[in-house]
Design a protein around this motif. Structure first.
Motif, PDB file in Angstrom:
ATOM      1  N   LEU A   1       0.824  -1.210   0.000  1.00  0.00           N
ATOM      2  CA  LEU A   1       0.000   0.000   0.000  1.00  0.00           C
ATOM      3  C   LEU A   1       0.858   1.260   0.000  1.00  0.00           C
ATOM      4  O   LEU A   1       0.381   2.333  -0.338  1.00  0.00           O
ATOM      5  CB  LEU A   1      -0.954  -0.003   1.191  1.00  0.00           C
ATOM      6  N   HIS A   2       2.128   1.120   0.356  1.00  0.00           N
ATOM      7  CA  HIS A   2       3.021   2.278   0.252  1.00  0.00           C
ATOM      8  C   HIS A   2       3.148   2.709  -1.211  1.00  0.00           C
ATOM      9  O   HIS A   2       3.117   3.887  -1.525  1.00  0.00           O
ATOM     10  CB  HIS A   2       4.404   1.959   0.845  1.00  0.00           C
TER      11      HIS A   2
ATOM     12  N   LEU B   1       0.998   2.322  -3.420  1.00  0.00           N
ATOM     13  CA  LEU B   1      -0.318   2.784  -3.902  1.00  0.00           C
ATOM     14  C   LEU B   1      -0.866   3.953  -3.086  1.00  0.00           C
ATOM     15  O   LEU B   1      -2.014   4.362  -3.275  1.00  0.00           O
ATOM     16  CB  LEU B   1      -1.324   1.626  -3.824  1.00  0.00           C
ATOM     17  N   SER B   2      -0.054   4.481  -2.177  1.00  0.00           N
ATOM     18  CA  SER B   2      -0.613   5.431  -1.205  1.00  0.00           C
ATOM     19  C   SER B   2      -1.155   6.710  -1.843  1.00  0.00           C
ATOM     20  O   SER B   2      -1.996   7.383  -1.260  1.00  0.00           O
ATOM     21  CB  SER B   2       0.420   5.776  -0.127  1.00  0.00           C
TER      22      SER B   2
ATOM     23  N   ASN C   1      -4.135   4.954  -5.126  1.00  0.00           N
ATOM     24  CA  ASN C   1      -5.262   4.039  -4.904  1.00  0.00           C
ATOM     25  C   ASN C   1      -6.581   4.802  -4.838  1.00  0.00           C
ATOM     26  O   ASN C   1      -6.667   5.918  -4.327  1.00  0.00           O
ATOM     27  CB  ASN C   1      -5.001   3.109  -3.696  1.00  0.00           C
TER      28      ASN C   1
ATOM     29  N   PHE D   1      -7.963   6.334  -1.503  1.00  0.00           N
ATOM     30  CA  PHE D   1      -7.334   7.601  -1.123  1.00  0.00           C
ATOM     31  C   PHE D   1      -7.801   8.714  -2.055  1.00  0.00           C
ATOM     32  O   PHE D   1      -8.183   9.799  -1.604  1.00  0.00           O
ATOM     33  CB  PHE D   1      -5.798   7.508  -1.130  1.00  0.00           C
TER      34      PHE D   1
ATOM     35  N   CYS E   1       2.104  12.707   3.858  1.00  0.00           N
ATOM     36  CA  CYS E   1       2.234  11.275   4.159  1.00  0.00           C
ATOM     37  C   CYS E   1       1.928  10.400   2.946  1.00  0.00           C
ATOM     38  O   CYS E   1       2.549   9.365   2.761  1.00  0.00           O
ATOM     39  CB  CYS E   1       1.286  10.864   5.279  1.00  0.00           C
TER      40      CYS E   1
ATOM     41  N   VAL F   1       4.692   6.497  -1.192  1.00  0.00           N
ATOM     42  CA  VAL F   1       5.767   6.271  -0.223  1.00  0.00           C
ATOM     43  C   VAL F   1       6.818   5.426  -0.938  1.00  0.00           C
ATOM     44  O   VAL F   1       6.766   4.196  -0.937  1.00  0.00           O
ATOM     45  CB  VAL F   1       5.235   5.585   1.056  1.00  0.00           C
TER      46      VAL F   1
ATOM     47  N   PHE G   1      10.300  14.236   9.288  1.00  0.00           N
ATOM     48  CA  PHE G   1      11.444  13.657   8.575  1.00  0.00           C
ATOM     49  C   PHE G   1      12.294  14.721   7.893  1.00  0.00           C
ATOM     50  O   PHE G   1      11.751  15.648   7.305  1.00  0.00           O
ATOM     51  CB  PHE G   1      10.977  12.722   7.461  1.00  0.00           C
TER      52      PHE G   1
ATOM     53  N   CYS H   1       8.509   4.739  11.299  1.00  0.00           N
ATOM     54  CA  CYS H   1       7.116   4.563  10.875  1.00  0.00           C
ATOM     55  C   CYS H   1       6.239   5.641  11.511  1.00  0.00           C
ATOM     56  O   CYS H   1       5.250   6.097  10.927  1.00  0.00           O
ATOM     57  CB  CYS H   1       6.612   3.194  11.290  1.00  0.00           C
TER      58      CYS H   1
ATOM     59  N   HIS I   1       2.591   7.137  10.825  1.00  0.00           N
ATOM     60  CA  HIS I   1       1.567   6.282  11.429  1.00  0.00           C
ATOM     61  C   HIS I   1       1.110   6.773  12.799  1.00  0.00           C
ATOM     62  O   HIS I   1       0.815   5.979  13.689  1.00  0.00           O
ATOM     63  CB  HIS I   1       2.043   4.826  11.470  1.00  0.00           C
TER      64      HIS I   1
ATOM     65  N   GLN J   1       8.908  -3.018  12.676  1.00  0.00           N
ATOM     66  CA  GLN J   1       9.595  -3.840  11.671  1.00  0.00           C
ATOM     67  C   GLN J   1       9.657  -5.306  12.100  1.00  0.00           C
ATOM     68  O   GLN J   1       9.658  -6.193  11.247  1.00  0.00           O
ATOM     69  CB  GLN J   1      11.034  -3.329  11.451  1.00  0.00           C
TER      70      GLN J   1
ATOM     71  N   HIS K   1      -2.586  -4.659   3.702  1.00  0.00           N
ATOM     72  CA  HIS K   1      -3.571  -5.499   4.390  1.00  0.00           C
ATOM     73  C   HIS K   1      -3.104  -6.922   4.119  1.00  0.00           C
ATOM     74  O   HIS K   1      -3.542  -7.559   3.180  1.00  0.00           O
ATOM     75  CB  HIS K   1      -4.970  -5.385   3.806  1.00  0.00           C
TER      76      HIS K   1
HETATM   77  C1  HEC Z   1       6.141   8.733   4.571  1.00  0.00           C
HETATM   78  C2  HEC Z   1       5.030   8.164   5.279  1.00  0.00           C
HETATM   79  C3  HEC Z   1       5.079   6.730   5.725  1.00  0.00           C
HETATM   80  C4  HEC Z   1       6.105   6.059   6.370  1.00  0.00           C
HETATM   81  C5  HEC Z   1       7.488   6.583   6.751  1.00  0.00           C
HETATM   82  C6  HEC Z   1       5.602   4.729   6.644  1.00  0.00           C
HETATM   83  N1  HEC Z   1       4.318   4.604   6.182  1.00  0.00           N
HETATM   84 FE1  HEC Z   1       3.175   2.939   6.247  1.00  0.00          FE
HETATM   85  N2  HEC Z   1       1.728   3.872   5.180  1.00  0.00           N
HETATM   86  C7  HEC Z   1       1.734   5.212   4.823  1.00  0.00           C
HETATM   87  C8  HEC Z   1       0.514   5.530   4.129  1.00  0.00           C
HETATM   88  C9  HEC Z   1       0.111   6.898   3.601  1.00  0.00           C
HETATM   89  C10 HEC Z   1      -0.232   4.327   4.055  1.00  0.00           C
HETATM   90  C11 HEC Z   1      -1.625   4.154   3.484  1.00  0.00           C
HETATM   91  C12 HEC Z   1      -1.643   3.846   2.053  1.00  0.00           C
HETATM   92  C13 HEC Z   1      -3.085   3.790   1.548  1.00  0.00           C
HETATM   93  O1  HEC Z   1      -3.761   2.824   1.854  1.00  0.00           O
HETATM   94  O2  HEC Z   1      -3.490   4.733   0.883  1.00  0.00           O
HETATM   95  C14 HEC Z   1       0.581   3.302   4.719  1.00  0.00           C
HETATM   96  C15 HEC Z   1       0.227   1.969   4.834  1.00  0.00           C
HETATM   97  C16 HEC Z   1       0.867   1.045   5.655  1.00  0.00           C
HETATM   98  C17 HEC Z   1       0.393  -0.286   5.957  1.00  0.00           C
HETATM   99  C18 HEC Z   1      -0.854  -0.904   5.398  1.00  0.00           C
HETATM  100  C19 HEC Z   1      -2.010  -0.396   6.169  1.00  0.00           C
HETATM  101  C20 HEC Z   1      -3.282  -0.966   5.726  1.00  0.00           C
HETATM  102  O3  HEC Z   1      -4.227  -0.217   5.708  1.00  0.00           O
HETATM  103  O4  HEC Z   1      -3.310  -2.156   5.417  1.00  0.00           O
HETATM  104  C21 HEC Z   1       1.252  -0.842   6.849  1.00  0.00           C
HETATM  105  C22 HEC Z   1       1.137  -2.213   7.512  1.00  0.00           C
HETATM  106  C23 HEC Z   1       2.302   0.121   7.078  1.00  0.00           C
HETATM  107  N3  HEC Z   1       2.049   1.252   6.325  1.00  0.00           N
HETATM  108  C24 HEC Z   1       3.370  -0.060   7.935  1.00  0.00           C
HETATM  109  C25 HEC Z   1       4.466   0.795   8.014  1.00  0.00           C
HETATM  110  C26 HEC Z   1       5.673   0.512   8.768  1.00  0.00           C
HETATM  111  C27 HEC Z   1       5.891  -0.738   9.592  1.00  0.00           C
HETATM  112  C28 HEC Z   1       6.504   1.573   8.583  1.00  0.00           C
HETATM  113  C29 HEC Z   1       7.892   1.764   9.129  1.00  0.00           C
HETATM  114  C30 HEC Z   1       8.910   0.786   8.708  1.00  0.00           C
HETATM  115  C31 HEC Z   1       5.828   2.525   7.719  1.00  0.00           C
HETATM  116  N4  HEC Z   1       4.600   2.017   7.395  1.00  0.00           N
HETATM  117  C32 HEC Z   1       6.344   3.762   7.309  1.00  0.00           C
HETATM  118  C33 HEC Z   1       2.721   6.117   5.088  1.00  0.00           C
HETATM  119  C34 HEC Z   1       3.959   5.803   5.628  1.00  0.00           C
END
Ligand code: HEC
Ligand code: HEC
Ligand code: HEC
Ligand code: HEC
Ligand code: HEC
Length: 376
Positions: free
Chosen positions: A55-56, A58-59, A62, A65, A87, A109, A129, A163, A167, A197, A224
């Protein structure tokens, strides 16, 4: 967060005018540009394939969003771009490409945003950041050498801090709409030193680089992930009472494996427990439901029920019965025997997402199911 929005109201007008006049590559003039994930993928093929399914990746693109973003954008006269994109398309923090004209913005992302993070300061809620695109790529390998870039070890990559910058979020009214990081901070996992992690980016087979790499990578497919959800919640059923017209059961629901509340993240997510009674043929006689979620209301007291509204209009959390990390909850359910002779009781747990795409669509993701025969 509120003040950020108000302040940006004026700023945005100026910035977007500048964007119309200036060439799109304004940012690269100021310093090195971010590199596309496709460049990284040329050597880090396994990680790229893995990330591409996340999803990163697709953030920004998608449709869930995009639907919420367009609504927020319209309602705020464009101000939302400053807030949402930091984000969902974090490279804009450096490039200033808030109108998503650059291809790198649409990568969401992306590799080069994370791997050029030089420091994380969680006290700076609006810009936690510092990312410096360029030749140095950072992460957890201590002795890596690459023909394409320099490398640098950074302990932040093995920490939940990396994260947390995305998050943990309040909306513009200061309401904590999604706060996975703080849920984790108060959990037994944080005390044991288990980071995000440890559960979400496990070591899996794969080459770190096509040439000269090692043979395990950290899983980058953050999403997911059904596999990680299976048995995240465990349910047990105990019969406690049977009379001629009623059967009582106690159902124990435990958040067994998530390092934070279940569900976590945006309040659109609900965890649903369904407990059913069956006759000897297995047919369902009666169904009872319990839902675990966070409820947020707007200034008029109406429940806000889409991601966009939650971010823009939610002013207060009125209830939150989600399951905390390692928490067990006991639910009592009483079935009537009038509907038929009860032979067994079953329970299911699933996630329900009321995602707003063009209309409301419910998605269900099964988590756990169990069935127990009742005694006379
Ligand atoms: C720069 C911002 C950013 C960082 C840094 C980041 N994330 Fe994310 N993350 C997002 C965004 C935005 C989404 C949602 C994407 C969407 O669904 O549109 C997401 C989605 C996710 C999801 C999926 C959530 C779901 O709805 O299923 C997971 C699990 C996740 N991140 C874990 C992590 C972890 C663990 C880290 C650290 C290693 C991390 N992320 C770092 C922005 C970030
Ligand atoms: C020409 C091939 C090549 C390209 C292109 C490339 N890398 Fe690498 N990279 C490598 C090799 C080889 C290693 C060392 C792997 C090892 O030692 O296991 C490496 C190591 C790394 C590391 C580990 C650094 C550390 O110290 O922990 C990161 C992070 C990384 N690359 C990120 C990227 C990103 C992001 C991109 C795209 C912007 C990229 N790489 C493009 C070949 C490449
Ligand atoms: C959300 C931030 C984030 C994004 C996006 C991201 N990485 Fe990583 N990457 C990490 C973290 C965190 C680690 C270290 C994980 C750990 O120690 O558990 C890591 C580790 C690495 C490593 C070191 C080898 C390994 O697997 O541990 C390489 C190489 C790498 N990433 C390349 C990439 C490439 C290529 C992309 C894009 C296709 C990418 N990363 C996208 C956060 C990210
Ligand atoms: C002890 C293991 C563990 C730790 C530690 C952990 N998680 Fe999770 N996480 C899970 C499990 C299992 C799920 C699936 C259940 C769920 O969706 O709530 C999950 C789900 C998620 C989701 C939602 C995915 C979805 O589709 O709803 C996000 C986002 C997330 N984690 C982010 C994080 C972040 C950020 C951290 C660190 C602050 C973290 N997690 C720490 C195990 C963990
Ligand atoms: C501080 C970082 C941050 C900001 C700011 C932010 N989001 Fe998110 N958003 C996330 C993360 C992380 C997730 C995924 C995991 C979760 O739910 O916690 C997410 C998930 C979502 C989802 C669910 C996507 C899906 O695939 O199910 C939507 C929709 C969304 N955000 C819309 C928005 C909108 C619209 C804005 C601006 C008004 C916004 N977000 C601002 C971090 C952020």
């Amino acid at each position: 967060m509120k003040s950020q929005f108000l302040v940006f109201g004026k700023l945005i007008v100026i910035l977007s005018l500048a964007a119309l006049l200036a060439p799109v590559s304004l940012a690269s003039a100021a310093g090195p540009a971010f590199e596309s994930s496709l460049v990284c993928g040329g050597c880090h093929e396994a990680t790229h394939r893995n990330w591409n399914a996340s999803l990163h990746a697709l953030s920004f693109t998608n449709p869930i969003f995009q639907t919420a973003y367009q609504k927020a954008y319209t309602e705020t006269g464009g101000e939302a771009k400053k807030y949402c994109l930091r984000c969902h398309a974090p490279t804009v923090q450096v490039t200033g490409d808030y109108d998503a004209k650059l291809a790198i913005t649409r990568e969401g992302v992306t590799c080069d945003f994370c791997h050029t993070i030089v420091s994380v300061d969680l006290k700076n809620r609006e810009k936690p950041f510092v990312s410096e695109p360029g030749k140095v790529k950072r992460s957890v390998l201590k002795d890596a050498t690459s023909p394409h870039h320099q490398t640098k070890y950074s302990a932040d990559f093995a920490s939940s801090k990396l994260c947390a910058g995305c998050h943990a979020f309040d909306n513009r009214h200061g309401v904590s709409v999604g706060n996975t990081y703080n849920e984790w901070l108060g959990s037994p996992y944080a005390k044991e030193g288990k980071q995000c992690q440890s559960c979400h980016m496990k070591e899996i087979p794969g080459a770190t680089a096509n040439e000269g790499g090692r043979n395990t990578i950290h899983d980058h497919s953050l999403s997911h992930n059904i596999a990680s959800m299976n048995d995240a919640v465990v349910v047990t059923i105990k019969q406690f009472q049977r009379t001629s017209d009623r059967l009582g059961v106690k159902v124990m629901v435990t958040n067994d494996r998530a390092g934070h509340s279940i569900p976590t993240g945006t309040p659109e997510r609900r965890l649903v427990l369904e407990v059913r009674s069956h006759d000897a043929s297995g047919a369902v006689l009666e169904v009872h439901k319990r839902e675990y979620h966070k409820t947020i209301v707007d200034a008029d007291g109406n429940v806000v029920s889409s991601d966009g509204d939650v971010f823009l209009n939610g002013v207060k959390i009125v209830s939150d019965n989600r399951l905390g990390p390692k928490e067990s909850r006991e639910e009592s359910v009483v079935f009537s025997q009038k509907t038929g002779r009860i032979d067994s009781v079953s329970a299911d747990v699933y996630f329900s997402y009321q995602a707003l795409v063009t209309g409301k669509t419910e998605m269900r993701i099964p988590v756990f199911n169990t069935r127990t025969k009742t005694t006379q």
